[in-house]
Design a protein around this motif. Structure first.
Motif, PDB file in Angstrom:
ATOM      1  N   ASN A 199      -5.823   7.910   3.118  1.00  0.00           N
ATOM      2  CA  ASN A 199      -6.397   7.368   4.247  1.00  0.00           C
ATOM      3  C   ASN A 199      -8.208   7.344   3.686  1.00  0.00           C
ATOM      4  O   ASN A 199      -9.299   7.476   4.362  1.00  0.00           O
ATOM      5  N   LEU A 200      -8.042   7.542   2.862  1.00  0.00           N
ATOM      6  CA  LEU A 200      -9.255   7.974   1.775  1.00  0.00           C
ATOM      7  C   LEU A 200     -10.455   6.473   1.623  1.00  0.00           C
ATOM      8  O   LEU A 200     -11.729   6.219   1.238  1.00  0.00           O
ATOM      9  N   ASN A 201      -8.865   5.402   1.110  1.00  0.00           N
ATOM     10  CA  ASN A 201      -9.889   3.986   1.439  1.00  0.00           C
ATOM     11  C   ASN A 201      -9.673   3.015   2.784  1.00  0.00           C
ATOM     12  O   ASN A 201      -9.023   2.923   3.578  1.00  0.00           O
ATOM     13  N   ASN A 202     -11.305   2.605   3.013  1.00  0.00           N
ATOM     14  CA  ASN A 202     -10.546   2.161   4.682  1.00  0.00           C
ATOM     15  C   ASN A 202      -9.899   0.703   4.937  1.00  0.00           C
ATOM     16  O   ASN A 202      -9.307   0.017   3.690  1.00  0.00           O
ATOM     17  N   PRO A 203      -8.415   0.992   5.536  1.00  0.00           N
ATOM     18  CA  PRO A 203      -7.774  -0.277   5.486  1.00  0.00           C
ATOM     19  C   PRO A 203      -8.048  -0.860   6.038  1.00  0.00           C
ATOM     20  O   PRO A 203      -7.308  -2.513   5.347  1.00  0.00           O
ATOM     21  N   ARG A 204      -9.027  -1.376   6.758  1.00  0.00           N
ATOM     22  CA  ARG A 204      -9.468  -2.435   6.695  1.00  0.00           C
ATOM     23  C   ARG A 204     -10.168  -3.983   5.756  1.00  0.00           C
ATOM     24  O   ARG A 204     -10.434  -4.452   5.864  1.00  0.00           O
ATOM     25  N   ILE A 205     -10.780  -2.816   4.224  1.00  0.00           N
ATOM     26  CA  ILE A 205     -10.923  -3.573   3.072  1.00  0.00           C
ATOM     27  C   ILE A 205      -9.751  -3.860   2.985  1.00  0.00           C
ATOM     28  O   ILE A 205      -8.156  -3.209   2.317  1.00  0.00           O
ATOM     29  N   PRO A 206      -9.670  -5.447   2.179  1.00  0.00           N
ATOM     30  CA  PRO A 206      -8.706  -5.984   2.176  1.00  0.00           C
ATOM     31  C   PRO A 206      -8.147  -5.820   0.274  1.00  0.00           C
ATOM     32  O   PRO A 206      -9.079  -5.178  -0.028  1.00  0.00           O
ATOM     33  N   ASP A 207      -6.473  -5.839   0.387  1.00  0.00           N
ATOM     34  CA  ASP A 207      -6.364  -5.082  -1.430  1.00  0.00           C
ATOM     35  C   ASP A 207      -5.459  -6.866  -2.304  1.00  0.00           C
ATOM     36  O   ASP A 207      -4.370  -6.934  -1.713  1.00  0.00           O
ATOM     37  N   ARG A 259       0.809  -0.898   0.011  1.00  0.00           N
ATOM     38  CA  ARG A 259       0.139  -0.244   0.009  1.00  0.00           C
ATOM     39  C   ARG A 259       0.990   1.613  -0.030  1.00  0.00           C
ATOM     40  O   ARG A 259       0.769   2.598   0.267  1.00  0.00           O
ATOM     41  N   GLU A 260       2.095   1.011  -0.346  1.00  0.00           N
ATOM     42  CA  GLU A 260       2.722   2.271  -1.086  1.00  0.00           C
ATOM     43  C   GLU A 260       2.387   2.940  -2.174  1.00  0.00           C
ATOM     44  O   GLU A 260       2.756   2.184  -2.945  1.00  0.00           O
ATOM     45  N   LYS A 261       2.953   4.553  -2.121  1.00  0.00           N
ATOM     46  CA  LYS A 261       3.183   5.134  -3.590  1.00  0.00           C
ATOM     47  C   LYS A 261       3.915   5.097  -4.237  1.00  0.00           C
ATOM     48  O   LYS A 261       4.796   5.208  -3.905  1.00  0.00           O
ATOM     49  N   VAL A 262       3.803   4.393  -6.081  1.00  0.00           N
ATOM     50  CA  VAL A 262       4.530   4.135  -6.491  1.00  0.00           C
ATOM     51  C   VAL A 262       4.738   5.263  -7.606  1.00  0.00           C
ATOM     52  O   VAL A 262       3.569   5.415  -7.985  1.00  0.00           O
ATOM     53  N   THR A 263       6.215   6.141  -7.778  1.00  0.00           N
ATOM     54  CA  THR A 263       5.708   7.340  -9.032  1.00  0.00           C
ATOM     55  C   THR A 263       6.703   6.311 -10.181  1.00  0.00           C
ATOM     56  O   THR A 263       7.431   6.129  -9.526  1.00  0.00           O
ATOM     57  N   PRO A 303      -6.832   2.425  -6.117  1.00  0.00           N
ATOM     58  CA  PRO A 303      -7.021   3.444  -5.233  1.00  0.00           C
ATOM     59  C   PRO A 303      -5.748   4.814  -4.911  1.00  0.00           C
ATOM     60  O   PRO A 303      -5.192   3.976  -5.736  1.00  0.00           O
ATOM     61  N   ASN A 304      -5.813   5.089  -3.714  1.00  0.00           N
ATOM     62  CA  ASN A 304      -5.344   6.168  -3.038  1.00  0.00           C
ATOM     63  C   ASN A 304      -5.184   6.107  -1.745  1.00  0.00           C
ATOM     64  O   ASN A 304      -6.291   6.360  -0.542  1.00  0.00           O
ATOM     65  N   TYR A 305      -4.188   5.781  -1.280  1.00  0.00           N
ATOM     66  CA  TYR A 305      -3.889   4.893   0.899  1.00  0.00           C
ATOM     67  C   TYR A 305      -3.357   6.157   1.027  1.00  0.00           C
ATOM     68  O   TYR A 305      -2.377   6.900   2.023  1.00  0.00           O
ATOM     69  N   SER A 306      -2.736   7.976   0.171  1.00  0.00           N
ATOM     70  CA  SER A 306      -2.078   8.168   1.140  1.00  0.00           C
ATOM     71  C   SER A 306      -2.376   9.342   1.708  1.00  0.00           C
ATOM     72  O   SER A 306      -1.949   9.784   2.966  1.00  0.00           O
ATOM     73  N   ASN A 310       4.037  13.162 -18.101  1.00  0.00           N
ATOM     74  CA  ASN A 310       5.235  11.914 -17.909  1.00  0.00           C
ATOM     75  C   ASN A 310       5.537  11.501 -16.758  1.00  0.00           C
ATOM     76  O   ASN A 310       6.384  10.692 -16.673  1.00  0.00           O
ATOM     77  N   GLN A 311       5.040  11.116 -16.467  1.00  0.00           N
ATOM     78  CA  GLN A 311       5.143  11.316 -14.725  1.00  0.00           C
ATOM     79  C   GLN A 311       3.571  10.408 -14.136  1.00  0.00           C
ATOM     80  O   GLN A 311       2.935  11.113 -13.807  1.00  0.00           O
ATOM     81  N   ILE A 312       3.436   9.027 -14.092  1.00  0.00           N
ATOM     82  CA  ILE A 312       1.771   8.532 -13.083  1.00  0.00           C
ATOM     83  C   ILE A 312       2.370   8.288 -11.806  1.00  0.00           C
ATOM     84  O   ILE A 312       3.231   7.457 -11.506  1.00  0.00           O
ATOM     85  N   SER A 313       1.040   7.840 -10.242  1.00  0.00           N
ATOM     86  CA  SER A 313       1.239   7.450 -10.111  1.00  0.00           C
ATOM     87  C   SER A 313       0.326   6.217  -9.232  1.00  0.00           C
ATOM     88  O   SER A 313      -1.107   5.925 -10.624  1.00  0.00           O
ATOM     89  N   PHE A 314       0.794   5.275  -8.399  1.00  0.00           N
ATOM     90  CA  PHE A 314      -0.419   4.645  -8.116  1.00  0.00           C
ATOM     91  C   PHE A 314       0.116   3.719  -6.991  1.00  0.00           C
ATOM     92  O   PHE A 314       1.394   4.176  -6.507  1.00  0.00           O
ATOM     93  N   PHE A 315      -0.625   3.112  -6.524  1.00  0.00           N
ATOM     94  CA  PHE A 315      -0.248   1.496  -4.926  1.00  0.00           C
ATOM     95  C   PHE A 315      -0.221   0.746  -4.645  1.00  0.00           C
ATOM     96  O   PHE A 315      -1.090  -0.120  -5.868  1.00  0.00           O
ATOM     97  N   THR A 316       0.270   0.221  -4.573  1.00  0.00           N
ATOM     98  CA  THR A 316       0.740  -0.992  -4.246  1.00  0.00           C
ATOM     99  C   THR A 316      -0.073  -1.779  -3.630  1.00  0.00           C
ATOM    100  O   THR A 316      -0.467  -0.743  -2.921  1.00  0.00           O
ATOM    101  N   SER A 317      -0.064  -3.187  -3.875  1.00  0.00           N
ATOM    102  CA  SER A 317      -1.741  -3.930  -3.048  1.00  0.00           C
ATOM    103  C   SER A 317      -1.218  -4.236  -1.813  1.00  0.00           C
ATOM    104  O   SER A 317      -0.335  -4.495  -1.335  1.00  0.00           O
TER     105      SER A 317
END
Length: 557
Positions: free
Chosen positions: A496-504, A167-171, A491-494, A521-528
């Motif tokens: 806590n918009l997403n409930n951390p109790r919901i499994p990913d 659940r860490e941000k990847v750039t 999802p966006n975990y930066s 030229n830059q894209i961000s997303f989160f790991t599961s």
């Protein structure tokens, strides 16, 4: 001798012209897939590129492409229709538990490509594993195996780190790309049996151009140059009524309805072009004529893909050492599907084009007036430009013209939710409380090549009017609409918009079918919550036809 020489030159010249036309109008399909191996409950994602193989620039010819998944018995699992924009389209298929384990062929083509002699469509092997089947029923392609990945990173792709936590941000940064059409996939490296995907560079080397076969022009399938094509023919029941220059009306009723009006040729044939994407599946096609009962109408069956020579390799039982991997995939997909409502993809904003009579039409929104019980009363008391007559139990609508000195003998064009109405009793017997508004255009109104004395369009509150008429002059049918574009879940975990109790348990971290390098030229997303090695793929073609295929890898620990 002069005649024979001229004739011989003309034949050679025609051949050269046909060859040049074939070369410049040839098309090929390339598809970027998110994976080639799935367990049931996962989603196959794809981006389709329609290209001219003479340089691999985007084809501007076909505006519609087709994608099919075919099983080992040559039966179609799904058939998708894509409206193309600048030669590209996108789609997806959720693989249900009803799909059997085995090797399938995913094919992509345009109708124009079916004119090629021994035409070559895009094809890719797709493996599906259904863990809910008995072990004895689970079969896959004997050539499928767990692929060995060469984890070599491309210099033009970089991530801000080489290793991430869950659940860490990847750039993701992309450089050294020319303007073009690209798609990006970020997915966990699979430990399931799979076939290597064909990338864009390999496709451009492998694909061989094929010429269009002009030898029998009467059987030539027209290119869907402006949109989807529907064709058919009318016949006269008495064999004496004319079949040429007869009006044929197509209606796709609904909120953003589609209405087309065309004429038949000397053989009674007609061609209807649907130049915009439509969102309803119910069609009504009818002869529009005072003597419509004299005619029969038959729609042509579209030519289907010839899969006679399609080779789907032999099958064998799954290896028992794959059990743990299959169970892991299956559990992950089941958990993700359990929380589907929390993680659903969204449809891209649907572009609703103005109706063909807007903004010229005058609107009577009936809730703004005193409501009357019947349509007759509503016309009389509310719509001042409109009136009706009854003769021998047949009703006729009229619209008063702007100029009282001119009166057209032609009737107005009458629609309800976009459906052409020829029997006005259907409208007059309809409940007025269901009508939302009535739109009126006065004076002469051309649509297609037909002149009307104005236009009357009834719009219902729920867009649910359905005609009860039937007859040989009318065809009611359903045609699958093209796939709508989607914005795929991220999802966006930066904060806590997403409930951390919901499994990913996502294996697919990112699917971006439309990547515009010039704008971003830059894209961000989160790991599961899944750990392991993840692969970034960028596939596509530059505007000048250069194929692009690049990869990058990172770890989640």
């Amino acid at each position: 001798m002069i005649f024979l020489s001229s004739n011989n030159w003309a034949q050679k010249n025609t051949s050269l012209v046909n060859k040049e036309i074939s070369k410049t109008t040839s098309e090929s399909i390339y598809m970027h897939l998110n994976a080639t191996s799935f367990v049931t409950g996962e989603t196959l994602l794809y981006k389709l590129y329609c290209l001219n193989p003479n340089g691999y620039t985007s084809s501007q010819l076909s505006k519609v492409a087709y994608v099919e998944l075919i099983d080992s018995n040559k039966k179609i699992v799904f058939n998708h229709k894509l409206f193309l924009e600048n030669g590209v389209g996108q789609g997806d298929y959720f693989i249900p538990a009803s799909v059997q384990s085995g090797t399938y062929k995913l094919v992509g083509f345009t109708k124009w490509m079916l004119n090629k002699a021994n035409y070559k469509y895009f094809e890719a092997d797709v493996t599906v594993i259904n863990p809910f089947q008995n072990d004895s029923e689970n079969k896959i392609n004997s050539e499928n195996r767990v692929l060995e990945i060469n984890k070599t990173n491309e210099s033009s792709i970089s991530t801000d780190k080489s290793s991430y936590a869950i659940r860490e941000k990847v750039t993701l940064s992309v450089s050294d790309l020319s303007k073009g059409n690209y798609s990006i996939s970020v997915r966990k490296i699979q430990d399931l049996p799979a076939v290597k995907k064909l990338n864009a560079v390999e496709f451009s080397k492998k694909e061989s151009n094929q010429e269009i076969d002009f030898s029998n022009s009467s059987e030539l399938i027209l290119p869907e140059l402006r949109g989807e094509i529907i064709t058919g023919k009318i016949t006269a029941k008495d064999n004496s009524s004319p079949i040429n220059n007869i009006s044929i009306a197509l209606s796709i009723p609904g909120k953003s309805f589609e209405f087309k009006l065309v004429k038949t040729d000397k053989n009674g044939r007609f061609i209807i072009n649907l130049d915009k994407a439509y969102y309803e599946s119910d069609f009504v096609i009818q002869v529009y004529n005072d003597f419509k009962e004299y005619y029969s109408i038959v729609l042509d069956q579209p030519k289907s893909l010839d899969v006679t020579n399609l080779v789907i390799n032999n099958e064998t039982k799954l290896n028992s050492n794959l059990k743990a991997s299959i169970e892991e995939h299956s559990v992950a997909s089941q958990i993700e599907n359990t929380y589907f409502e929390k993680k659903a993809d969204s449809l891209s904003k649907i572009i609703r084009f103005p109706l063909f009579y807007e903004p010229k039409a005058k609107e009577y929104i009936l809730d703004n007036y005193t409501r009357f019980a019947t349509i007759k009363e509503t016309i009389t008391e509310v719509v001042k430009e409109m009136h009706y007559y009854k003769n021998n139990n047949i009703y006729t609508f009229y619209i008063s013209d702007y100029d009282p000195n001119i009166e057209l003998v032609e009737p107005p064009l009458v629609l309800i939710d976009g459906l052409l109405v020829q029997d006005l009793n259907e409208i007059l017997e309809y409940r007025a409380s269901n009508i939302y508004k009535i739109c009126i255009i006065q004076s002469g109104y051309y649509y297609g090549d037909k002149l009307f004395n104005g236009l009357i369009s009834f719009v219902t509150k729920k867009f649910d009017f359905s005609t009860n008429l039937s007859g040989d002059y009318l065809v009611k049918t359903s045609i699958s609409p093209p796939l709508a574009k989607k914005n795929y879940y991220k999802p966006n975990y930066s904060d806590n918009l997403n409930n951390p109790r919901i499994p990913d348990y996502r294996y697919q971290l990112l699917w971006l079918p439309e990547f515009n390098y010039n704008l971003e030229n830059q894209i961000s997303f989160f790991t599961s919550d899944k750990t392991g090695t993840f692969e970034i793929e960028i596939e596509g073609f530059t505007d000048d036809g250069n194929p692009i295929s690049r990869k990058h890898y990172f770890e989640v620990e």
